[in-house]
Design an enzyme around this catalytic site. Structure first.
Site, PDB file in Angstrom:
ATOM      1  N   LEU A  26       0.443  -1.309   0.465  1.00 42.07           N
ATOM      2  CA  LEU A  26      -0.016   0.066  -0.327  1.00 42.07           C
ATOM      3  C   LEU A  26       0.662   1.481  -0.032  1.00 42.07           C
ATOM      4  CD1 LEU A  26      -2.553  -0.963   2.453  1.00 42.07           C
ATOM      5  CD2 LEU A  26      -3.099  -1.355  -0.084  1.00 42.07           C
ATOM      6  N   HIS A  27       0.243   1.873  -0.542  1.00 38.50           N
ATOM      7  CA  HIS A  27       0.824   3.891  -0.729  1.00 38.50           C
ATOM      8  C   HIS A  27      -0.089   5.303  -0.442  1.00 38.50           C
ATOM      9  CE1 HIS A  27      -0.807   3.850  -4.748  1.00 38.50           C
ATOM     10  NE2 HIS A  27      -0.760   2.808  -4.548  1.00 38.50           N
ATOM     11  N   HIS A  30      -3.243   4.613  -1.863  1.00 38.98           N
ATOM     12  CA  HIS A  30      -4.658   3.797  -1.655  1.00 38.98           C
ATOM     13  C   HIS A  30      -4.857   3.936   0.289  1.00 38.98           C
ATOM     14  CE1 HIS A  30      -1.775  -0.021  -3.484  1.00 38.98           C
ATOM     15  NE2 HIS A  30      -3.033  -0.145  -3.490  1.00 38.98           N
ATOM     16  N   SER A 188       2.139   0.381  -6.942  1.00 37.27           N
ATOM     17  CA  SER A 188       3.126  -0.262  -6.425  1.00 37.27           C
ATOM     18  C   SER A 188       4.519  -0.740  -7.262  1.00 37.27           C
ATOM     19  CB  SER A 188       2.072  -1.020  -5.756  1.00 37.27           C
ATOM     20  OG  SER A 188       1.091  -0.993  -4.633  1.00 37.27           O
ATOM     21  N   ARG A 189       4.002  -0.721  -8.658  1.00 35.36           N
ATOM     22  CA  ARG A 189       4.832  -0.861  -9.132  1.00 35.36           C
ATOM     23  C   ARG A 189       6.325  -0.051  -9.491  1.00 35.36           C
ATOM     24  NH1 ARG A 189       1.015  -3.805 -11.298  1.00 35.36           N
ATOM     25  NH2 ARG A 189       1.341  -6.661 -11.988  1.00 35.36           N
TER      26      ARG A 189
HETATM   27  P1  AMP Z   1      -4.295  -2.646  -6.013  1.00 35.78           P
HETATM   28  O1  AMP Z   1      -3.110  -2.748  -5.391  1.00 35.78           O
HETATM   29  O2  AMP Z   1      -2.755  -1.595  -7.272  1.00 35.78           O
HETATM   30  O3  AMP Z   1      -4.540  -3.294  -7.038  1.00 35.78           O
HETATM   31  O4  AMP Z   1      -5.171  -1.162  -6.251  1.00 35.78           O
HETATM   32  C1  AMP Z   1      -5.979  -0.959  -5.140  1.00 35.78           C
HETATM   33  C2  AMP Z   1      -7.445   0.121  -5.650  1.00 35.78           C
HETATM   34  O5  AMP Z   1      -5.955   1.015  -5.519  1.00 35.78           O
HETATM   35  C3  AMP Z   1      -7.536  -0.399  -6.980  1.00 35.78           C
HETATM   36  O6  AMP Z   1      -8.911   0.422  -7.306  1.00 35.78           O
HETATM   37  C4  AMP Z   1      -6.740   1.575  -7.642  1.00 35.78           C
HETATM   38  O7  AMP Z   1      -6.442   1.380  -8.206  1.00 35.78           O
HETATM   39  C5  AMP Z   1      -6.309   1.526  -6.111  1.00 35.78           C
HETATM   40  N1  AMP Z   1      -5.179   2.760  -6.449  1.00 35.78           N
HETATM   41  C6  AMP Z   1      -3.817   2.463  -7.416  1.00 35.78           C
HETATM   42  N2  AMP Z   1      -2.800   3.460  -7.232  1.00 35.78           N
HETATM   43  C7  AMP Z   1      -4.514   5.046  -6.597  1.00 35.78           C
HETATM   44  C8  AMP Z   1      -2.990   5.670  -6.476  1.00 35.78           C
HETATM   45  N3  AMP Z   1      -2.340   6.406  -7.259  1.00 35.78           N
HETATM   46  N4  AMP Z   1      -4.099   6.814  -6.667  1.00 35.78           N
HETATM   47  C9  AMP Z   1      -5.920   6.735  -6.288  1.00 35.78           C
HETATM   48  N5  AMP Z   1      -5.759   5.214  -6.075  1.00 35.78           N
HETATM   49  C10 AMP Z   1      -4.751   4.112  -6.651  1.00 35.78           C
END
Ligand code: AMP
Length: 279
Positions: A26-27, A30, A188-189
């Site tokens: 998470l960042h 998230h 995350s990448r």
């Molecule tokens: P992930 O863990 O990457 O699958 O992302 C989980 C959720 O966080 C998804 O709904 C993503 O669209 C959202 N998300 C990822 N990066 C961002 C960001 N920079 N800003 C806002 N939401 C994000």
């Protein structure tokens, strides 16, 4: 904040609740989704509060190596969720989500998932895995609202269309993209970018900023490609589409709501970004 791992524990939570599905690592992007979910729960007196699911879903990765190298930072994730006001974190095992290896149902893909030239052309099978896990998480967690990021714009449209058909009791809410100060969308990448590629990656947000200066879709697309080419980036796509359906924009008057979307590999990292268009 509670930490849960089993279907039985999640079943026992109070309802209704708000869900923020994630794959962990998470960042701040998230964290903003969790703060948003927690605020929504508080304002609407939602007794279950905001629950964050953390599950790296094997069925949405086309390359096994990408799944294996996906970052996993459980301790830091729990701290971020706590600070952002989550009521619970749900981190199930693969067996808990897909018991006995039985494949969970893969819903029919909505049309927006298979638009030519977008994600499906470059990651075939990805949205089938996303729809499968989202539907399964909805079954297990039974949320009233689920929050997804606009950062993954096509995913947000796919999940909205899928939920309307398969889980009409779950409202899908989109939340804005969080960026670094220099414009790079948090992901995350990003941690896998070399320092030089981290600089080149800024071309994505710069290309979107160029796109919104043109109100002709062809010109906007040309401007994006030119900005990316200046950093030797050959995108999977850099296009303007209708926002909800992601269909190509027909010639004639431009629809009111459009989106500029980019996916591109920078070094070994595939990045996505998008913005509403035109400015
Ligand atoms: P992930 O863990 O990457 O699958 O992302 C989980 C959720 O966080 C998804 O709904 C993503 O669209 C959202 N998300 C990822 N990066 C961002 C960001 N920079 N800003 C806002 N939401 C994000």
């Amino acid at each position: 904040m509670r930490t849960l791992t089993t279907a039985r524990e999640i079943d026992a939570l109070e309802r209704p609740l708000v869900l923020v599905p994630t794959m962990g690592a998470l960042h701040k992007g998230h964290a903003s989704l969790v703060r948003f979910g927690a605020l929504m729960a508080r304002r609407n007196n939602v007794p279950g509060g905001c629950v964050v699911s953390i599950f790296v879903n094997p069925t949405q990765f086309s390359e096994q190596s990408d799944f294996a190298r996906y970052p996993r930072t459980p301790q830091e994730d729990a701290e971020i969720c706590r600070a952002a006001g989550a009521a619970a974190v749900f981190s199930p095992s693969v067996l808990e989500v897909y018991p006995d290896g039985a494949p969970a149902r893969v819903p029919d893909l909505p049309a927006v998932a298979i638009r030519p030239g977008l994600e499906d052309a470059h990651r075939p099978g990805h949205f089938a895995g996303v729809c499968q896990v989202v539907l399964r998480l909805f079954e297990l967690i039974r949320p009233t609202v689920a929050v997804f990021g606009e950062k993954d714009w096509q995913q947000l449209q796919v999940v909205t269309a899928m939920a309307a058909r398969e889980s009409p009791g779950v409202g899908i809410v989109g939340a804005p993209t969080v960026r670094e100060r220099d414009g790079l969308a948090l992901s995350s990448r990003n941690r896998f970018l070399t320092p030089i590629d981290r600089g080149r990656a800024l071309a994505l947000s710069r290309a979107l900023a160029e796109a919104i200066r043109h109100d002709d879709p062809e010109r906007a697309q040309g401007a994006m490609r030119q900005t990316l080419a200046a950093e030797s980036i050959d995108p999977d796509y850099a296009v303007v589409r209708e926002s909800r359906t992601l269909m190509a924009i027909p010639t004639g008057p431009t629809p009111e709501t459009c989106r500029a979307l980019i996916a591109a590999r920078v070094g070994s990292v595939r990045l996505l970004d998008n913005t509403s268009w035109p400015g």
